[in-house]
Design an enzyme around this catalytic site. Structure first.
Site, PDB file in Angstrom:
ATOM      1  N   ASP A  63     -69.144  23.194 -11.067  1.00 19.92           N
ATOM      2  CA  ASP A  63     -68.274  22.273  -9.837  1.00 19.92           C
ATOM      3  C   ASP A  63     -66.851  23.262 -10.206  1.00 19.92           C
ATOM      4  O   ASP A  63     -66.527  23.427 -11.293  1.00 19.92           O
ATOM      5  CB  ASP A  63     -68.136  21.020 -10.158  1.00 19.92           C
ATOM      6  CG  ASP A  63     -67.678  20.172  -9.079  1.00 19.92           C
ATOM      7  OD1 ASP A  63     -68.448  19.435  -8.459  1.00 19.92           O
ATOM      8  OD2 ASP A  63     -66.405  20.466  -8.634  1.00 19.92           O
TER       9      ASP A  63
ATOM     10  N   CYS B  30     -71.807  10.151   5.183  1.00 17.78           N
ATOM     11  CA  CYS B  30     -73.092  10.615   6.200  1.00 17.78           C
ATOM     12  C   CYS B  30     -73.203  10.107   7.659  1.00 17.78           C
ATOM     13  O   CYS B  30     -73.030  10.744   8.598  1.00 17.78           O
ATOM     14  CB  CYS B  30     -74.152   9.882   5.207  1.00 17.78           C
ATOM     15  SG  CYS B  30     -74.358  10.810   3.686  1.00 17.78           S
TER      16      CYS B  30
END
Length: 416
Positions: A30, A256
């Site tokens: 990350d 989403c």
């Protein structure tokens, strides 16, 4: 020997890295060094993985240095795919991740994308970046797969291993390799799609379908409100039929459901087709926060409560219940609209991080509830709100508006 690199360690990437890390060598990568450092201590601020699970992934290491990905032969990209202020797909995180992978890509490697995209994105947008930065040729020197994520943040029942996984690959042989890779950790089994585009399309319509269904009941709530009918009572009655779908009205946010339909409509528009049903659903859901705020103001006015400078409490700012994720929270629409009327709005959320809320929305959360309010809006149904001592924060004239239908009908002034 398989060595997996998971690019992006958020709600999707971390559980994936942990599950694979129990059985094969995994590098969890990350770009956020603070995130890497906290994971090394065994703490996950998203609360998707506990310390015991993190420590149990004995083959998992964490890094923010791309050089540590050099020995990897399976790259799994799980970065966010947001939309910009114009509701257009923002592929910046996806392309940046592809650049990172391209710089360490070797012959024979496989790059699997899990981020939600429009059909064709992997091969049309990501592959050229991989080829440019690696100097390798697609489907000759390296290959791709697509296996859409189905993580439901905050859901402790439907977790990665027991959610069926759709898989695909850029050739039939690669599709089988990708499928077998995921079968190592997915107890619920896999579904091998015929192509990457089919798998991409399957994912983007999952959330578009939910968005449209919620938009339908949101529109019903707007109609029934004008009729003086309680929407939740109507849905309860209709739900006695075996095939009635149990959707409820509410604010549709998150990274989403409130985003993915725009990826599909963007692609459709580029092909000369202007979607109607999908965008109609989006318009309804995008405006629900404003409707809620205006309904609260109307109730206050009807109850002879001054709006300007009034104290209004909003309970919850995360995008869903019992979850710390504040991304694309539509509770902010309620807050901004109430503020536009001159109300003094305070926000309380035991799950949200105060610094994140300040950075994202410019709001300071209150730490405790210790005053009476003219109106209270329950925007998110956190379990902690069941135990609230309502008499300590309201008086006889306080308007209580329940967005989620979470409280007993007798306790509230109105509900969505």
């Amino acid at each position: 020997m398989e060595k997996i690199g998971v690019i992006g360690l958020g709600y999707v990437g971390l559980p994936l890295a942990v599950e694979f890390g129990k059985i094969v060598s995994v590098v969890g990568f990350d770009i956020n060094e603070a995130r890497i450092n906290e994971l090394k201590t065994g703490f996950d601020k998203t609360l998707e993985v506990d310390r015991e699970e993190l420590m149990g992934a004995v083959n998992l290491s964490f890094s923010a240095d791309p050089k540590d990905l050099k020995g990897v032969n399976f790259f799994i990209v799980t970065v966010p795919t947001p939309v910009d202020q114009y509701k257009k797909p923002d592929l910046t995180p996806l392309k940046k991740a592809s650049e990172t992978v391209g710089q360490v890509l070797k012959k024979g490697d496989i790059v699997i994308y899990e981020s939600t995209v429009y059909p064709g994105c992997t091969e049309e947008d990501c592959v050229p970046v991989l080829e440019k930065f690696s100097g390798l040729k697609f489907n000759v020197d390296f290959f791709c797969g697509y296996s859409p994520e189905r993580i439901n943040p905050g859901d402790k029942q439907h977790r990665l291993p027991n959610i069926k996984k759709v898989t695909s690959g850029s050739t039939p042989e690669i599709a089988e390799i990708v499928d077998q890779l995921y079968k190592k950790i997915i107890v619920a089994g896999t579904h091998k799609a015929s192509s990457i585009k089919v798998a991409e399309a399957a994912k983007v319509i999952e959330n578009s379908q939910r968005d449209i269904n919620i938009a339908f009941v949101n529109e019903l709530s707007l109609i029934f409100e004008r009729m003086g009918i309680d929407t939740h009572e109507v849905l309860e009655a209709a739900g006695t039929k075996w095939n009635f779908l149990p959707y409820k009205p509410g604010l549709v946010g998150g990274h989403c459901i409130g985003v993915d339909p725009y990826y599909l409509t963007y692609k459709a528009d580029s092909l000369g087709y202007y979607p109607q049903v999908i965008l109609a659903g989006r318009r309804i859901n995008d405006n629900m926060g404003i409707h809620v705020a205006n309904r609260v103001i109307k109730l206050m006015t009807q109850n002879n409560l001054a709006v300007k400078n009034s104290k209004i409490l909003v309970l919850g700012i995360t995008f869903k219940e019992n979850c710390p994720d504040i991304r694309n929270s539509r509770a902010i629409d309620v807050i901004r609209e109430l503020q536009s009327f001159g109300a003094d709005v305070e926000v309380y959320d035991p799950h949200a991080d105060n610094e994140e809320v300040k950075h994202e929305y410019g709001l300071a959360l209150i730490a405790e509830l210790n005053k009476h309010y003219s109106a209270i809006v329950l925007a998110v149904s956190h379990e902690e709100f069941r135990a609230l001592k309502w008499n300590s924060i309201k008086n006889d004239r306080t308007i209580i508006y329940d967005v989620k239908g979470f409280l007993d009908k007798g306790e509230v002034s109105a509900r969505l």
